[in-house]
Write a protein that holds these residues in place. Structure first.
Motif, PDB file in Angstrom:
ATOM      1  N   PRO A  94       0.811  -1.233   0.000  1.00  0.00           N
ATOM      2  CA  PRO A  94       0.000   0.000   0.000  1.00  0.00           C
ATOM      3  C   PRO A  94       0.842   1.279   0.000  1.00  0.00           C
ATOM      4  CG  PRO A  94      -0.892  -1.588   1.570  1.00  0.00           C
ATOM      5  CD  PRO A  94       0.434  -2.133   1.122  1.00  0.00           C
ATOM      6  N   VAL A  95       1.947   1.299   0.751  1.00  0.00           N
ATOM      7  CA  VAL A  95       2.789   2.498   0.776  1.00  0.00           C
ATOM      8  C   VAL A  95       3.482   2.678  -0.574  1.00  0.00           C
ATOM      9  CG1 VAL A  95       4.815   3.575   1.806  1.00  0.00           C
ATOM     10  CG2 VAL A  95       3.219   2.371   3.250  1.00  0.00           C
ATOM     11  N   LEU A  96       4.030   1.597  -1.084  1.00  0.00           N
ATOM     12  CA  LEU A  96       4.722   1.681  -2.378  1.00  0.00           C
ATOM     13  C   LEU A  96       3.737   2.157  -3.455  1.00  0.00           C
ATOM     14  CD1 LEU A  96       6.735  -1.662  -2.090  1.00  0.00           C
ATOM     15  CD2 LEU A  96       7.649   0.649  -1.826  1.00  0.00           C
ATOM     16  N   ASN A  97       2.536   1.626  -3.430  1.00  0.00           N
ATOM     17  CA  ASN A  97       1.557   1.936  -4.483  1.00  0.00           C
ATOM     18  C   ASN A  97       0.932   3.315  -4.358  1.00  0.00           C
ATOM     19  OD1 ASN A  97       1.887  -0.430  -5.937  1.00  0.00           O
ATOM     20  ND2 ASN A  97       0.440  -1.561  -4.644  1.00  0.00           N
ATOM     21  N   HIS A  98       1.114   3.987  -3.221  1.00  0.00           N
ATOM     22  CA  HIS A  98       0.607   5.355  -3.077  1.00  0.00           C
ATOM     23  C   HIS A  98       1.666   6.409  -3.409  1.00  0.00           C
ATOM     24  CE1 HIS A  98      -2.908   3.602  -1.028  1.00  0.00           C
ATOM     25  NE2 HIS A  98      -3.508   4.722  -1.377  1.00  0.00           N
ATOM     26  N   ALA A  99       2.817   5.974  -3.905  1.00  0.00           N
ATOM     27  CA  ALA A  99       3.879   6.927  -4.251  1.00  0.00           C
ATOM     28  C   ALA A  99       3.508   7.728  -5.500  1.00  0.00           C
ATOM     29  CB  ALA A  99       5.196   6.193  -4.489  1.00  0.00           C
ATOM     30  N   GLY A 100       4.101   8.915  -5.627  1.00  0.00           N
ATOM     31  CA  GLY A 100       3.864   9.745  -6.806  1.00  0.00           C
ATOM     32  C   GLY A 100       4.441   9.127  -8.058  1.00  0.00           C
ATOM     33  N   GLU A 101       5.630   8.511  -7.910  1.00  0.00           N
ATOM     34  CA  GLU A 101       6.272   7.840  -9.050  1.00  0.00           C
ATOM     35  C   GLU A 101       7.051   6.634  -8.537  1.00  0.00           C
ATOM     36  OE1 GLU A 101       9.407   8.669 -12.725  1.00  0.00           O
ATOM     37  OE2 GLU A 101       7.943  10.170 -12.114  1.00  0.00           O
ATOM     38  N   ILE A 102       6.982   5.546  -9.285  1.00  0.00           N
ATOM     39  CA  ILE A 102       7.729   4.328  -8.987  1.00  0.00           C
ATOM     40  C   ILE A 102       8.618   4.027 -10.190  1.00  0.00           C
ATOM     41  CG2 ILE A 102       7.581   1.860  -8.480  1.00  0.00           C
ATOM     42  CD1 ILE A 102       4.716   2.455  -7.378  1.00  0.00           C
ATOM     43  N   ILE A 103       9.914   3.884  -9.936  1.00  0.00           N
ATOM     44  CA  ILE A 103      10.848   3.524 -11.001  1.00  0.00           C
ATOM     45  C   ILE A 103      11.428   2.147 -10.697  1.00  0.00           C
ATOM     46  CG2 ILE A 103      13.018   4.064 -12.164  1.00  0.00           C
ATOM     47  CD1 ILE A 103      12.557   7.003 -11.537  1.00  0.00           C
ATOM     48  N   PHE A 104      11.216   1.179 -11.605  1.00  0.00           N
ATOM     49  CA  PHE A 104      11.898  -0.111 -11.526  1.00  0.00           C
ATOM     50  C   PHE A 104      13.159   0.000 -12.376  1.00  0.00           C
ATOM     51  CE2 PHE A 104       9.712  -3.519  -9.358  1.00  0.00           C
ATOM     52  CZ  PHE A 104       8.369  -3.188  -9.336  1.00  0.00           C
ATOM     53  N   LEU A 105      14.306  -0.309 -11.790  1.00  0.00           N
ATOM     54  CA  LEU A 105      15.570  -0.320 -12.523  1.00  0.00           C
ATOM     55  C   LEU A 105      16.044  -1.768 -12.566  1.00  0.00           C
ATOM     56  CD1 LEU A 105      17.826   1.435 -13.811  1.00  0.00           C
ATOM     57  CD2 LEU A 105      18.903   1.487 -11.538  1.00  0.00           C
ATOM     58  N   VAL A 106      16.108  -2.330 -13.778  1.00  0.00           N
ATOM     59  CA  VAL A 106      16.372  -3.764 -13.920  1.00  0.00           C
ATOM     60  C   VAL A 106      17.418  -3.991 -15.000  1.00  0.00           C
ATOM     61  CG1 VAL A 106      15.316  -6.029 -14.323  1.00  0.00           C
ATOM     62  CG2 VAL A 106      13.947  -4.183 -13.324  1.00  0.00           C
ATOM     63  N   ALA A 107      18.458  -4.750 -14.676  1.00  0.00           N
ATOM     64  CA  ALA A 107      19.518  -4.987 -15.656  1.00  0.00           C
ATOM     65  C   ALA A 107      20.104  -6.385 -15.504  1.00  0.00           C
ATOM     66  CB  ALA A 107      20.630  -3.951 -15.497  1.00  0.00           C
ATOM     67  N   GLY A 108      20.551  -6.941 -16.618  1.00  0.00           N
ATOM     68  CA  GLY A 108      21.262  -8.215 -16.610  1.00  0.00           C
ATOM     69  C   GLY A 108      20.423  -9.388 -17.090  1.00  0.00           C
ATOM     70  N   PRO A 109      21.097 -10.331 -17.760  1.00  0.00           N
ATOM     71  CA  PRO A 109      20.385 -11.495 -18.325  1.00  0.00           C
ATOM     72  C   PRO A 109      19.700 -12.351 -17.262  1.00  0.00           C
ATOM     73  CG  PRO A 109      22.768 -11.801 -18.432  1.00  0.00           C
ATOM     74  CD  PRO A 109      22.537 -10.370 -18.008  1.00  0.00           C
ATOM     75  N   GLN A 110      20.236 -12.316 -16.024  1.00  0.00           N
ATOM     76  CA  GLN A 110      19.654 -13.151 -14.960  1.00  0.00           C
ATOM     77  C   GLN A 110      18.261 -12.682 -14.556  1.00  0.00           C
ATOM     78  OE1 GLN A 110      21.925 -10.903 -14.654  1.00  0.00           O
ATOM     79  NE2 GLN A 110      21.819  -9.832 -12.678  1.00  0.00           N
ATOM     80  N   LYS A 111      17.872 -11.480 -15.002  1.00  0.00           N
ATOM     81  CA  LYS A 111      16.548 -10.947 -14.661  1.00  0.00           C
ATOM     82  C   LYS A 111      15.513 -11.196 -15.764  1.00  0.00           C
ATOM     83  CE  LYS A 111      18.246  -9.379 -10.886  1.00  0.00           C
ATOM     84  NZ  LYS A 111      18.454  -7.987 -10.474  1.00  0.00           N
ATOM     85  N   ALA A 112      15.933 -11.750 -16.881  1.00  0.00           N
ATOM     86  CA  ALA A 112      15.032 -11.857 -18.048  1.00  0.00           C
ATOM     87  C   ALA A 112      13.780 -12.676 -17.744  1.00  0.00           C
ATOM     88  CB  ALA A 112      15.796 -12.434 -19.232  1.00  0.00           C
ATOM     89  N   ARG A 113      13.960 -13.824 -17.101  1.00  0.00           N
ATOM     90  CA  ARG A 113      12.789 -14.684 -16.828  1.00  0.00           C
ATOM     91  C   ARG A 113      11.822 -14.001 -15.859  1.00  0.00           C
ATOM     92  NH1 ARG A 113      13.384 -20.846 -15.692  1.00  0.00           N
ATOM     93  NH2 ARG A 113      12.132 -20.063 -13.975  1.00  0.00           N
ATOM     94  N   ALA A 114      12.381 -13.378 -14.814  1.00  0.00           N
ATOM     95  CA  ALA A 114      11.518 -12.712 -13.830  1.00  0.00           C
ATOM     96  C   ALA A 114      10.763 -11.558 -14.489  1.00  0.00           C
ATOM     97  CB  ALA A 114      12.366 -12.196 -12.666  1.00  0.00           C
ATOM     98  N   LEU A 115      11.445 -10.786 -15.324  1.00  0.00           N
ATOM     99  CA  LEU A 115      10.795  -9.648 -15.967  1.00  0.00           C
ATOM    100  C   LEU A 115       9.654 -10.104 -16.880  1.00  0.00           C
ATOM    101  CD1 LEU A 115      10.883  -6.562 -16.153  1.00  0.00           C
ATOM    102  CD2 LEU A 115      12.384  -6.810 -18.138  1.00  0.00           C
ATOM    103  N   ARG A 116       9.889 -11.206 -17.613  1.00  0.00           N
ATOM    104  CA  ARG A 116       8.812 -11.717 -18.473  1.00  0.00           C
ATOM    105  C   ARG A 116       7.630 -12.188 -17.620  1.00  0.00           C
ATOM    106  NH1 ARG A 116      10.328 -16.504 -22.116  1.00  0.00           N
ATOM    107  NH2 ARG A 116      10.019 -17.657 -20.144  1.00  0.00           N
TER     108      ARG A 116
END
Ligand code: 6PG
Length: 245
Positions: free
Chosen positions: A183-205
């Motif tokens: 609830p706190v995260l979702n009430h923010a004015g802006e949320i930025i996800f910063l994601v990098a690297g091949p090891q994150k590909a499956r999770a991002l999909r």
């Protein structure tokens, strides 16, 4: 979603968005309250914010710093998100010490420590109509298991609807954690996800293209109430996506 070639380009794009948000919030309400993320990915971003032009451009004396989550270790521990942010950014920019709010996740009285941090949020942040503290900006990362902050798959914290901050267990990581709740995260004015690297590909999909199951894919629990959500990802992390626009 913004797809860029690599981590360095992702850090540059995120730094630009953060600077703009800080300028806007400082101009409109006198300060900008941000929640930082931990882990490895934001290091490049923090180093970029600590250097010119962002070092000169961002109104650091008007910035208030919180964390999205923290490891249950002392502030000088190499695994501490606070220590990483201090070494990569905060020691290099003029944010007043009394505006840097570390999460005391190592305190033995974990519930009381979480409640105290929630009280800090309420004391320093504007409240939304439904009573949640409103951060101007939240920076989040993505774990290989699609966790974000310290919201892990199948964790009770994912279903939290009352408390702003929780002490959580992370036995698979051999430590305890403290985290802001959805609830706190979702009430923010802006949320930025910063994601990098091949090891994150499956999770991002799984997050962006998989079936909707936030209990198993925690980053899906991040759905802003009225703020904006931006994914800044590098080519390697986006490599498994069917749609990359
Ligand atoms: C933490 C983080 C966590 C992180 C992801 C990604 O304390 O570890 O806040 O949510 O963002 O685990 O971590 P990496 O950037 O190290 O892959």
């Amino acid at each position: 979603m913004l797809v860029v070639p690599d981590l360095s380009a992702a850090a540059a794009a995120a730094a630009e968005r953060i600077a703009r948000r800080c300028e806007q919030a400082a101009a409109s309400r006198g300060e900008c309250a941000i929640a930082l993320s931990g882990g490895e990915t934001p290091r490049a971003l923090y180093a970029r914010l600590a250097a010119d032009p962002f070092r000169r451009r961002i109104p650091w004396p008007r910035i208030r710093v919180f964390w999205g989550d923290e490891r249950g270790v002392p502030p000088d521990d190499p695994r501490s998100n606070y220590r990483m942010a201090r070494e990569m950014l905060l020691d290099a920019v003029p944010v007043p010490v009394d505006r840097i709010h570390r999460m005391p996740a190592e305190r033995p009285d974990r519930e009381a420590a979480a409640e105290a941090y929630a009280a800090l949020l309420r004391a320093h942040l504007p409240q939304t109509a439904d009573g949640w503290p409103r951060l101007d900006l939240v920076l989040l990362g993505l774990g290989d298991d699609a966790h974000t902050a310290s919201l892990f798959p199948h964790a009770p914290a994912l279903r939290e609807t009352r408390r702003a901050v929780l002490a959580v267990d992370a036995p698979h990581l051999g430590m305890t954690r403290m985290t802001l709740t959805p609830p706190v995260l979702n009430h923010a004015g802006e949320i930025i996800f910063l994601v990098a690297g091949p090891q994150k590909a499956r999770a991002l999909r799984a997050v962006l293209e998989g079936p909707r199951q936030p209990d198993a894919v925690p980053a899906q629990a991040i759905t802003p109430v009225d703020g904006s959500l931006v994914w800044i990802v590098d080519a390697a992390a986006s490599s498994a996506l069917t749609h990359r626009v």
